[in-house]
Design an enzyme around this catalytic site. Structure first.
Site, PDB file in Angstrom:
ATOM      1  N   ARG A 308       0.672  -1.324   0.099  1.00  0.00           N
ATOM      2  CA  ARG A 308       0.044  -0.058  -0.059  1.00  0.00           C
ATOM      3  C   ARG A 308       0.893   1.053   0.073  1.00  0.00           C
ATOM      4  O   ARG A 308       0.600   2.333  -0.777  1.00  0.00           O
ATOM      5  CB  ARG A 308      -1.047   0.170   1.310  1.00  0.00           C
ATOM      6  N   CYS A 339      14.581  -3.681  -5.575  1.00  0.00           N
ATOM      7  CA  CYS A 339      15.299  -2.877  -6.284  1.00  0.00           C
ATOM      8  C   CYS A 339      14.085  -1.975  -6.964  1.00  0.00           C
ATOM      9  O   CYS A 339      13.959  -1.989  -8.244  1.00  0.00           O
ATOM     10  CB  CYS A 339      15.982  -3.608  -7.371  1.00  0.00           C
TER      11      CYS A 339
END
Ligand SMILES: *Cc1c(COP(=O)(O)O)cnc(C)c1O
Length: 414
Positions: A308, A339
């Site tokens: 979220r 990443c």
């Protein structure tokens, strides 16, 4: 004020058996909250909450919902099957799907679920595939007639539901096909904290119920005003006052439905977030500190455990266990290891000084948390634990392993 149903000692004890990161749900909080919702709408003899399964698709949590008298709102075959295996079937399932393939309709039909369809063309589609069930409901999208909010977007731009004209057309079509049982559904906002919004939604569907009665001689069996009740993610947010919503809905009912001779009309909701959101926590350990242009705390959870913040820029409160009362005189970005630079649970967050090994609790992860998890960068989904009312802890989903992750790969024929 954000509170926790456990302290540092309890979590250290739990973490000795179940390494971090993990999601933990507070059974007492969930049950008390479920009862609060049912009590608020007790005036409506036929009030029913259908818990949105996608918020926490876990059989143990669904069993709690069933015990509290809730049905389930499903939108996929996996969610339907979960309900079946927990013993939630028939009209205790609201099948509110969209862009639905025939095999999912077939499963819903097999279980006897309430069909709440998303588009008028699906009437033909049902006829050609699984047949039209005896109870049919349509999802209404009010378009320019209503304002939405950030998660669902403006109704006009949202992919869901029928236009107003299509509703009249669709009920008429079904009437001609001999269908006799009808419902109406709408869901125009998600994570909405303004209580009046839900009262307005009930007024909107009550007015439609009257229009269908007058113009089509159709008497709706139920209206479903959707989910979307927000929760106080931020410490200064106020929860939605359920009693206030209920009083407002009742006032609209007494003003519109009763005089129109349409009482009794069942009122349904399908909340997910409001039921479990505040009672689930992501627990993670600080493993690195990084000092560059900003100060970073690296934790052992990442966006794959709770997307979220990365997806919506959502605020989730963070508590450093054992340092609840220490001065919050540091400012950190709390980050995971993906990443992806949006893999951050908190940005520029005032927190107490954190050391490696400290336990951090990310609040309000109990809905659309674990369930939105994914495996990018090969990250494994964590365990889910249930903190029972007697203080014991039960693992209700084990953590994924590397074998789970590789199970669909073929290493043999390379
Ligand atoms: C997601 C969803 C819900 C639940 O939404 P919450 O914000 O968790 O209350 C209910 N109904 C439908 C159709 C949904 O898509």
């Amino acid at each position: 004020m954000k509170t926790l149903p456990f302290d540092e000692a309890k979590i250290r004890e739990i973490a000795a058996d179940y390494p971090t990161p993990f999601h933990i749900y507070d059974e007492r909080g969930i049950r008390e909250n479920a009862r609060r919702l049912n009590a608020a709408f007790a005036w409506c003899g036929d009030f029913q909450e259908f818990y949105a399964v996608k918020a926490t698709p876990n059989p143990h949590l669904l069993a709690i919902m069933k015990q509290e008298g809730f049905g389930a709102d499903c939108s996929s075959i996996a969610e339907l099957t979960l309900c079946e295996r927990v013993g939630i079937t028939g009209e205790d399932i609201m099948f509110t799907s969209n862009n639905t393939p025939d095999y999912e309709y077939a499963k819903a039909r097999e279980l006897g679920a309430i069909f709440n369809i998303d588009d008028i063309t699906h009437i033909d589609y049902l006829e050609r595939t699984v047949g039209i069930p005896e109870l049919m409901s349509f999802r209404y999208n009010p378009g320019p007639l209503r304002e939405g909010n950030v998660i669902i977007g403006n109704p006009e731009d949202a992919k869901y539901g029928f236009t107003r004209d299509q509703l009249f057309d669709a009920y008429r079509q079904l009437q001609q096909k001999g269908v006799k049982r009808f419902g109406l559904h709408t869901m125009v906002a998600s994570n909405e904290l303004n209580a009046d919004f839900f009262i307005e939604t009930s007024r909107m569907v009550f007015e439609l119920a009257i229009a269908f009665a007058e113009k089509l001689d159709i008497r709706l069996e139920f209206v479903n005003i959707g989910g979307g009740i927000g929760i106080p993610y931020r410490p200064d947010d106020k929860p939605v006052d359920l009693e206030y919503v209920s009083r407002g809905v009742k006032q609209c009912y007494d003003e519109l439905i009763t005089p129109a001779g349409l009482d009794p009309l069942k009122i349904f909701m399908e909340n997910g977030r409001m039921i479990t959101g505040p009672y689930g926590f992501l627990v993670t350990t600080a493993i690195h500190q990084k000092h560059i242009y900003k100060e970073y705390i690296g934790v052992d959870a990442c966006m794959a455990n709770l997307m979220r913040p990365g997806m919506y820029g959502a605020y989730h409160h963070v508590t450093v266990l054992g340092k609840e009362h220490a001065p919050h005189d540091r400012k950190y970005d709390v980050v995971g290891s993906l990443c992806e630079n949006n893999d951050k649970f908190a940005i520029d967050r005032p927190l107490p000084s954190i050391e490696n090994g400290d336990l951090l609790v990310i609040h309000d992860a109990g809905a659309h948390g674990h369930s939105m998890g994914f495996n990018y960068n090969g990250k494994l989904r964590s365990a889910e634990l249930l903190l029972r009312e007697d203080g014991s802890v039960k693992q209700i989903r084990r953590a994924e392993t590397m074998d789970d992750l590789f199970a669909t790969l073929d290493f043999e024929s390379i």
